[in-house]
Scaffold this active site. Structure first.
Site: not given
Ligand code: AHR
Length: 514
Positions: A317, A194
């Site tokens: 994710e 991110e």
């Molecule tokens: O999964 C939780 C968080 O969500 C992770 O650390 C991040 O990459 C995302 O914003």
């Protein structure tokens, strides 16, 4: 009076079992599509809350039965899912993680503050060697996420060398001294996470330069270089994919992408994990299905910039993100997991299968105790969530060959003036040669009769499992750990017609018999 009572009773029964719609699902077995990479069923374990410490790792001295510090009960349950891949150590944590803190004598490792997640002490008990113990126990591939945000190219390059170097090298010797003779197998390596947010608040062009800079120095012996992952965009964004597929494509195996499903779509008030009403059931389903178009848009960019299809689109994710459970540490992202989560998981699987050509990896957030978890623990107790059951039901889809599916005569699930498809379907030829069909009924109030056809073939029956419950927010608790679990389901064709009775708000996976 008696007659009136009967009428009322009959109306009541009708209301409880509303008439079934008849939907047609046709599988074209003669036109196999791309293989559904097993890594589409990957997991994510971050140093966050009790996701690793307590949930998975208890340490070798714990009274909780463990192997090399990892809980036997949790690892045993995860093995049933045939977890193909685990991403670690973050997430946002990855860009604050310094790998040298997590090697050597555990008693002497530095204690840091996990500034991102709850400000709690991070004693670095789980580091590189421990992580590889876990993936090797699970028989999973390793996806290690490097620190681009607060680390250096040198630190990242040395981590790769530490893990992969064979022969003579001071770092390989250090690894041996720490108990591991042979190199670790690093299948994937993420260069930051991110970067548009917690990973450094960068612009894609700036990150692309950094990506190329760091990647230049990531070397490994022949055949041991991990597949490199560039950290991409999220939600409706396509710009990160656009820039990275042009500027950071050399030697890149995949561009990552994140999408979380919030019932309200609003981060400040996301919606509750339990006790929600039908409008939040509907909005959760509708919001999760948006990923289909988002993937489509990003894949169109990749098709333009990478027509040879070298680059994968890794949804590393995804999952539901609700308001944290009242009374818990807000930085621990603990939430309950209900039938709604299982439906969300299955809808996403069906979408990922549709994009199997590019979506070659995904990692649900997260494996244990965090966000849309498979497993919830409390000290020595453990329970399996509805999401766990959805993953288990879909195991036959790992490395299966996707098959085209057409849904006709679908009855959309309407709520207010909005609607989503009522039935979501996916089909594949499993590695065992059987044909599998997965169906999701998004409608919480209406069952559906699905007439299953295989183009140019006959079907004699189907058998598998169905997951549903009375309540939209049905979930397992430590008091009732089996409150929701899949049950067997089978159907025989009658007069050459196979009808699958899919209950309201349900996930069904069957093997089709011909
Ligand atoms: O999964 C939780 C968080 O969500 C992770 O650390 C991040 O990459 C995302 O914003």
């Amino acid at each position: 009076m008696k007659a009136l009572k009967h009428t009322i009773l009959a109306l009541g029964i009708l209301a409880a079992f509303p008439a079934c719609a008849q939907v047609y699902v046709t599988v074209d077995a003669a036109k196999p599509g791309p293989v559904i990479n097993k890594n589409v069923y990957g997991q994510f374990a971050e140093h966050l809350g009790t996701g690793i410490y307590e949930g998975l790792w208890v340490g070798p001295q714990s009274k909780i039965p463990n192997t090399k510090g990892w809980r036997n009960d949790v690892v045993g349950a995860l093995k049933e899912l045939k977890v193909p891949l685990v991403r670690w150590p973050g997430g946002c944590f990855a860009d604050e993680y310094h790998w040298r803190d997590g090697i050597g004598d555990r008693g002497k490792r530095p204690v840091k503050v996990n500034t991102h997640w709850g400000g709690v002490p991070e004693n670095n008990a789980v580091g590189t060697h421990e992580f590889f113990d876990l993936v090797e126990m699970l028989g999973a591939e390793a996806y290690v996420n490097g620190n681009l945000g607060s680390g250096t190219p040198q630190e990242m390059a040395e981590w790769i060398e530490y893990m992969t170097a064979d022969g003579k090298s001071t770092l390989a010797e250090l690894r041996r001294k720490n108990g591991r003779d042979k190199p670790f197998k690093v299948h994937y390596f993420g260069i930051g996470n991110e970067a548009w947010g917690c990973g450094g608040n960068m612009k894609p062009e700036y990150y692309a330069n950094l990506y190329n800079h760091y990647a230049t120095f990531l070397k490994a012996p022949n055949g041991a270089r991990p597949k490199m992952v560039a950290s991409g965009g999220n939600d409706a964004d396509t710009r990160w994919t656009e820039v990275l597929s042009k500027e950071a494509a050399r030697g890149t195996d995949g561009i990552s992408y994140h999408y979380y499903t919030l019932p309200t779509g609003v981060w400040e008030k996301k919606g509750a994990a339990t006790g929600f009403d039908e409008s939040q059931w509907f909005s959760t389903v509708a919001n999760t299905m948006k990923i289909d178009q988002y993937i489509r848009n990003n894949v169109a960019v990749l098709d333009k910039n990478d027509p040879e299809k070298k680059i994968g689109f890794y949804v590393d994710e995804w999952g539901t993100w609700y308001d944290v459970e009242p009374g818990t540490n807000p930085g621990f992202l603990f939430q309950r997991n209900t039938l709604r989560d299982a439906v969300v998981a299955a809808l996403n699987f069906n979408i990922f299968h549709d994009h199997a050509e590019r979506v070659r990896m995904t990692n649900i957030a997260q494996m244990v105790n965090v966000l849309q978890a498979m497993i919830i623990t409390d000290k020595d107790k453990m329970l399996l969530t509805p999401t766990y059951h959805a993953y288990r039901m879909y195991v036959p889809f790992q490395d299966a060959t996707s098959l085209p599916v057409a849904v006709t005569n679908d009855v959309p699930y309407k709520h207010g003036d909005k609607s989503v498809p009522g039935i979501s379907a996916s089909a594949a030829r499993g590695k065992d040669g059987k044909m599998y069909v997965a169906l999701v009924n998004t409608n919480p109030g209406k069952a559906s009769d699905v007439v299953l056809n295989v183009a140019g073939g006959n079907v004699s029956g189907a058998s598998g499992q169905v997951l549903t419950a009375e309540a939209m927010d049905a979930h397992n608790t430590f008091e009732r750990p089996q409150a929701i679990k899949p049950v067997s389901y089978s159907a025989r064709a009658e007069n050459g017609k196979l009808t699958l009775k899919v209950p309201a708000k349900a996930v069904m996976v069957v093997a089709v018999e011909s």
